[in-house]
Design a protein around this motif. Structure first.
Motif, PDB file in Angstrom:
ATOM      1  N   ASP A 175       0.336  -1.162   0.220  1.00  0.00           N
ATOM      2  CA  ASP A 175       0.097   0.350  -0.320  1.00  0.00           C
ATOM      3  C   ASP A 175       0.459   1.268   0.313  1.00  0.00           C
ATOM      4  O   ASP A 175       0.920   2.320  -0.815  1.00  0.00           O
ATOM      5  CB  ASP A 175      -1.177   0.199   1.113  1.00  0.00           C
ATOM      6  CG  ASP A 175      -2.205   0.953   1.566  1.00  0.00           C
ATOM      7  OD1 ASP A 175      -2.493   1.391   0.139  1.00  0.00           O
ATOM      8  OD2 ASP A 175      -2.676   1.459   2.243  1.00  0.00           O
ATOM      9  N   THR A 176       1.811   1.526   0.574  1.00  0.00           N
ATOM     10  CA  THR A 176       3.118   2.178   0.454  1.00  0.00           C
ATOM     11  C   THR A 176       3.296   2.690  -0.336  1.00  0.00           C
ATOM     12  O   THR A 176       3.852   3.855  -1.009  1.00  0.00           O
ATOM     13  CB  THR A 176       3.324   1.992   2.266  1.00  0.00           C
ATOM     14  OG1 THR A 176       3.139   1.752   3.117  1.00  0.00           O
ATOM     15  CG2 THR A 176       4.805   3.357   2.295  1.00  0.00           C
ATOM     16  N   PHE A 177       4.203   1.615  -0.930  1.00  0.00           N
ATOM     17  CA  PHE A 177       4.298   1.747  -2.708  1.00  0.00           C
ATOM     18  C   PHE A 177       3.914   2.206  -3.299  1.00  0.00           C
ATOM     19  O   PHE A 177       4.174   3.053  -4.146  1.00  0.00           O
ATOM     20  CB  PHE A 177       5.010   0.038  -2.567  1.00  0.00           C
ATOM     21  CG  PHE A 177       5.725  -0.275  -4.181  1.00  0.00           C
ATOM     22  CD1 PHE A 177       6.665   0.071  -4.601  1.00  0.00           C
ATOM     23  CD2 PHE A 177       4.521  -1.457  -5.616  1.00  0.00           C
ATOM     24  CE1 PHE A 177       7.754  -0.027  -6.247  1.00  0.00           C
ATOM     25  CE2 PHE A 177       5.538  -1.409  -6.271  1.00  0.00           C
ATOM     26  CZ  PHE A 177       6.454  -0.710  -6.964  1.00  0.00           C
ATOM     27  N   VAL A 178       2.556   1.723  -3.721  1.00  0.00           N
ATOM     28  CA  VAL A 178       1.577   2.514  -4.236  1.00  0.00           C
ATOM     29  C   VAL A 178       0.815   3.592  -4.013  1.00  0.00           C
ATOM     30  O   VAL A 178       0.918   4.754  -4.978  1.00  0.00           O
ATOM     31  CB  VAL A 178       0.040   1.715  -4.256  1.00  0.00           C
ATOM     32  CG1 VAL A 178      -1.197   2.046  -5.710  1.00  0.00           C
ATOM     33  CG2 VAL A 178       0.415   0.384  -5.131  1.00  0.00           C
ATOM     34  N   GLN A 179       0.966   3.962  -2.923  1.00  0.00           N
ATOM     35  CA  GLN A 179       0.884   5.736  -2.798  1.00  0.00           C
ATOM     36  C   GLN A 179       1.929   6.575  -3.012  1.00  0.00           C
ATOM     37  O   GLN A 179       1.810   7.712  -2.770  1.00  0.00           O
ATOM     38  CB  GLN A 179       1.142   5.923  -0.912  1.00  0.00           C
ATOM     39  CG  GLN A 179       0.404   7.271  -0.250  1.00  0.00           C
ATOM     40  CD  GLN A 179      -0.945   7.578  -0.235  1.00  0.00           C
ATOM     41  OE1 GLN A 179      -1.931   6.712  -0.421  1.00  0.00           O
ATOM     42  NE2 GLN A 179      -1.197   8.826  -0.614  1.00  0.00           N
ATOM     43  N   ILE A 180       3.339   5.559  -3.084  1.00  0.00           N
ATOM     44  CA  ILE A 180       4.625   6.745  -2.763  1.00  0.00           C
ATOM     45  C   ILE A 180       4.223   7.114  -4.882  1.00  0.00           C
ATOM     46  O   ILE A 180       4.702   8.213  -5.494  1.00  0.00           O
ATOM     47  CB  ILE A 180       5.682   5.842  -2.972  1.00  0.00           C
ATOM     48  CG1 ILE A 180       5.812   6.176  -1.276  1.00  0.00           C
ATOM     49  CG2 ILE A 180       7.024   6.650  -4.049  1.00  0.00           C
ATOM     50  CD1 ILE A 180       6.778   5.677  -0.824  1.00  0.00           C
ATOM     51  N   LEU A 181       4.073   5.771  -5.322  1.00  0.00           N
ATOM     52  CA  LEU A 181       3.628   6.071  -7.153  1.00  0.00           C
ATOM     53  C   LEU A 181       2.528   6.824  -7.241  1.00  0.00           C
ATOM     54  O   LEU A 181       2.548   7.296  -8.288  1.00  0.00           O
ATOM     55  CB  LEU A 181       3.997   4.677  -7.459  1.00  0.00           C
ATOM     56  CG  LEU A 181       4.480   3.955  -7.696  1.00  0.00           C
ATOM     57  CD1 LEU A 181       4.527   2.343  -7.955  1.00  0.00           C
ATOM     58  CD2 LEU A 181       6.554   4.601  -8.298  1.00  0.00           C
ATOM     59  N   THR A 182       1.689   7.343  -6.525  1.00  0.00           N
ATOM     60  CA  THR A 182       0.504   7.506  -6.694  1.00  0.00           C
ATOM     61  C   THR A 182       1.053   9.173  -6.514  1.00  0.00           C
ATOM     62  O   THR A 182       0.495  10.103  -7.635  1.00  0.00           O
ATOM     63  CB  THR A 182      -0.630   7.153  -5.961  1.00  0.00           C
ATOM     64  OG1 THR A 182      -1.268   6.032  -6.313  1.00  0.00           O
ATOM     65  CG2 THR A 182      -2.072   8.483  -6.083  1.00  0.00           C
ATOM     66  N   LYS A 183       1.288   9.519  -5.598  1.00  0.00           N
ATOM     67  CA  LYS A 183       2.084  10.749  -5.554  1.00  0.00           C
ATOM     68  C   LYS A 183       3.029  11.455  -6.462  1.00  0.00           C
ATOM     69  O   LYS A 183       2.676  12.294  -6.933  1.00  0.00           O
ATOM     70  CB  LYS A 183       2.839  11.254  -4.144  1.00  0.00           C
ATOM     71  CG  LYS A 183       3.614  12.051  -3.465  1.00  0.00           C
ATOM     72  CD  LYS A 183       2.664  13.321  -3.514  1.00  0.00           C
ATOM     73  CE  LYS A 183       3.065  14.403  -3.116  1.00  0.00           C
ATOM     74  NZ  LYS A 183       2.233  15.869  -2.876  1.00  0.00           N
ATOM     75  N   ALA A 184       3.800  10.594  -7.216  1.00  0.00           N
ATOM     76  CA  ALA A 184       4.786  10.649  -8.144  1.00  0.00           C
ATOM     77  C   ALA A 184       4.072  10.724  -9.792  1.00  0.00           C
ATOM     78  O   ALA A 184       4.755  11.026 -10.271  1.00  0.00           O
ATOM     79  CB  ALA A 184       5.903  10.209  -7.872  1.00  0.00           C
TER      80      ALA A 184
END
Length: 264
Positions: A27-36
């Protein structure tokens, strides 16, 4: 094919990678990519023995460069002597998720976009949480001003209004959620608005406002006034046989003030 890769790791032994821990990490991995703005990057590698996830763009174009720039800014928090309040607030959702991973696994989260690694420790994340908690002290209020910047990109999660508060002269950035899209669709640069919500001060003395209501203020137009409109407003009783020009000439020449009707 792009050579640069974003790598997300949790530095823990395999026995600590529970289903919950792996879910939090993913979930954190996806959150970082979403922010970017890179959530559509293909996942390049997944290792479950610990947690090792990576993704990279198909081509290294301008959009990919921008995305890596955002990830690099996040990673730079690990080497900054004094954490920036503005950046802590910007990345708070990601830092909160990292804290959940670290607390669940008792291990550091590691990010990499090249030859160096950035390590997010429990100590660093606790410091960031303390900064965010202090910054969250805010008050409910409203600002009124003329819009000079309007961003409405629902597909990218970008919704903001820029204006200068008419009362204080302070720069204001108002952000809002999808519930207000319909109201904002009727706005444009130059619109005068009254925005209500929770306000906090930024370090540069500007204001950040989480909008809960946005109202467009209609500009009032007044008809020009002519001499006929003014007739009868002032009831000045002039001496017999004199008009305003005669009176001014008399006063200028130093004569005695003309007597008014009814004077002895």
């Amino acid at each position: 094919m792009s050579a640069r890769t974003f790598i997300f790791k949790v530095d823990c032994p395999p026995e600590r990678v529970t289903a919950l821990a792996f879910g939090l990490a993913t979930d954190t991995f996806v959150q970082i990519l979403t922010k970017a703005e890179a959530k559509n990057w293909p996942v390049h590698e997944t290792k479950i023995a610990s947690v090792h996830l990576s993704a990279r763009p198909v081509v290294m174009d301008d959009a990919a460069t921008t995305s890596f720039g955002i990830i690099d800014r996040l990673a730079a928090l690990t080497t900054t002597k004094d954490l920036s309040r503005d950046e802590v607030i910007e990345f708070k959702p990601i830092l909160d998720k990292m804290s959940s991973v670290v607390n669940n696994t008792n291990a550091d989260v590691i990010l990499s976009t090249g030859s160096t690694e950035s390590r997010f420790t429990a100590e660093l994340l606790n410091e960031a949480e303390s900064i965010a908690r202090k910054a969250s002290r805010r008050s409910f209020g409203h600002v009124t001003g003329t819009i000079d910047k309007l961003v409405l990109q629902p597909d990218k999660g970008n919704r903001s209004i820029g204006l200068v508060d008419h009362l204080t002269g302070l720069r204001v950035t108002a952000v809002f959620d999808g519930a207000l899209d319909r109201s904002v669709n009727a706005l444009h640069t130059g619109s005068v608005v009254d925005i209500k919500g929770f306000i906090r001060s930024n370090s540069d003395k500007s204001l950040h406002l989480d909008a809960e209501d946005i109202e467009k203020i209609k500009k009032r137009h007044h008809q020009p006034v002519n001499s006929d409109d003014l007739e009868g407003i002032l009831d000045i009783e002039l001496p017999d046989g004199l008009n305003s020009v005669n009176i001014i000439r008399t006063l200028r020449d130093g004569d005695a003030s003309p007597a008014r009707k009814g004077d002895d």
